[in-house]
Structures are given as C-alpha cells and as structure tokens.
Design a protein around this motif. Structure first.
Motif, mmCIF file in Angstrom:
data_model
loop_
_atom_site.group_PDB
_atom_site.id
_atom_site.type_symbol
_atom_site.label_atom_id
_atom_site.label_comp_id
_atom_site.label_asym_id
_atom_site.label_seq_id
_atom_site.Cartn_x
_atom_site.Cartn_y
_atom_site.Cartn_z
ATOM 1 N N THR A 169 0.550 22.788 44.889
ATOM 2 C CA THR A 169 0.635 21.915 46.106
ATOM 3 C C THR A 169 0.439 23.131 47.060
ATOM 4 O O THR A 169 1.099 23.981 46.995
ATOM 5 C CB THR A 169 1.899 21.271 46.584
ATOM 6 N N GLY A 170 -0.211 22.941 48.191
ATOM 7 C CA GLY A 170 -0.622 23.842 49.176
ATOM 8 C C GLY A 170 -1.569 24.751 49.036
ATOM 9 O O GLY A 170 -2.083 25.583 49.853
ATOM 10 N N GLN A 171 -2.174 24.850 47.950
ATOM 11 C CA GLN A 171 -3.235 25.947 47.500
ATOM 12 C C GLN A 171 -4.776 25.445 48.009
ATOM 13 O O GLN A 171 -4.716 24.064 47.963
ATOM 14 C CB GLN A 171 -3.250 25.872 45.951
ATOM 15 N N GLU A 172 -5.435 26.518 48.565
ATOM 16 C CA GLU A 172 -6.804 26.280 49.062
ATOM 17 C C GLU A 172 -7.593 26.379 47.754
ATOM 18 O O GLU A 172 -7.510 27.410 47.315
ATOM 19 C CB GLU A 172 -6.996 27.015 50.061
ATOM 20 N N ILE A 173 -8.530 25.611 47.600
ATOM 21 C CA ILE A 173 -9.599 26.010 46.374
ATOM 22 C C ILE A 173 -10.895 25.999 46.778
ATOM 23 O O ILE A 173 -11.573 25.126 47.675
ATOM 24 C CB ILE A 173 -9.334 25.042 45.119
ATOM 25 N N ASP A 174 -11.712 26.675 46.084
ATOM 26 C CA ASP A 174 -13.090 26.615 46.159
ATOM 27 C C ASP A 174 -13.483 26.829 44.724
ATOM 28 O O ASP A 174 -13.616 27.964 44.077
ATOM 29 C CB ASP A 174 -13.702 27.816 46.812
ATOM 30 N N SER A 175 -13.661 25.994 44.049
ATOM 31 C CA SER A 175 -14.024 26.025 42.397
ATOM 32 C C SER A 175 -15.065 24.927 41.904
ATOM 33 O O SER A 175 -15.361 24.043 42.540
ATOM 34 C CB SER A 175 -12.722 25.654 41.916
ATOM 35 N N ILE A 176 -15.489 25.295 40.519
ATOM 36 C CA ILE A 176 -16.111 24.357 39.875
ATOM 37 C C ILE A 176 -15.670 23.380 38.865
ATOM 38 O O ILE A 176 -14.689 23.842 38.211
ATOM 39 C CB ILE A 176 -17.398 25.123 39.072
ATOM 40 N N TYR A 177 -16.009 22.081 38.901
ATOM 41 C CA TYR A 177 -15.391 21.264 38.185
ATOM 42 C C TYR A 177 -16.628 20.504 37.670
ATOM 43 O O TYR A 177 -17.555 20.291 37.983
ATOM 44 C CB TYR A 177 -14.465 20.377 38.683
#
Length: 142
Positions: A11-19
């Motif tokens: 919770t609270g994490q910013e992500i920029d990722s591949i799924y």
C-alpha cells in the motif's frame, strides 16, 4: 525497465512496471461515465486495477493476454491491494522472459515429477502410458 513482482507490492507504493493484462472489464457508473477494471498478473500473483479517466479509449486499444506497462499507485480496497492506474500501454513482450509472467506451483517441482512418474507407472493402459511418457519427455510440453 525494473519489474515489480505482484507479490512484493505494498500500500502506498508508486509503480511503473510490466505485467500481463489478464482481464479487462468496462463498467458504467450511475451517472453514465465509464471506468475500467483490470487484472494484471505475473508469476507471483494477480493484481486488480482500476482506471477512472479515458476508460473507453483504453479498453478499445488493449488486448487481454498481452504485455502492458502500467503506472499507478497501490492502495487498499476491500482489504485487498488494488492499483489505481494513471497510465497503461501495450508493450512488445519479446524482450521479456515469459517465465517471469506465467504462474508456477509453490510445491517442490522435483517431488511433483517423482509423483508423476509413480502414477504413470500405475497406468494399466499401455497406449495412454506411452502417450503421457512422450509428452513428459518433450522439453516444451514436459
């Protein structure tokens, strides 16, 4: 690009990722506006997501089962993690290791292989036993 495994998100994490875009569902609010629900996945789990802005356009341009790059933040929704999507786009999956995205068993694979061999030996039908043996010996199928 750095990947953030689903199982490690907080919770609270910013992500920029591949799924992998496992599922997309276009929904309508009582006022007629639309929003988009997602399921993103990798080999560690599945993450729900929601997009409030531009839902129809995003829905039309993304295909289920394809690789996507997702930007957003993780929050709690009904005691589960959910990704508030700010941006999502299709990406070329050829540069990623597919093993990072396919589900895997949490069980010991060697123990499973031994159990498979034991059960295979118990089969009475020789044709079926031969077919299953050939399948398991094939590198791609096995």
């Amino acid at each position: 690009m750095r990947r953030e495994p689903v199982s490690g998100l907080q919770t609270g994490q910013e992500i920029d990722s591949i799924y992998i875009l496992k599922r997309k569902l276009l929904k309508k609010n009582p006022d007629g506006s639309r929003f988009l629900l997602f399921q993103f996945s990798d080999n560690s789990g599945v993450l729900g997501g929601i997009l409030w802005e531009g839902a129809q356009e995003v829905y039309d341009r993304l295909e289920q089962g394809r690789f996507v790059r997702v930007l957003g933040d993780i929050h709690d929704y009904r005691e589960q993690l959910q990704l508030r999507v700010r941006h999502v786009e299709a990406v070329d999956g050829s540069r990623f290791d597919l093993a990072e995205f396919l589900p895997v068993t949490p069980m010991d694979r060697d123990a499973l292989a031994e159990e498979w061999q034991r059960r295979l030996g118990d089969l009475r039908n020789p044709q079926l036993r031969g077919l299953l043996t050939m399948m398991m010996e094939d590198e791609e199928l096995g």
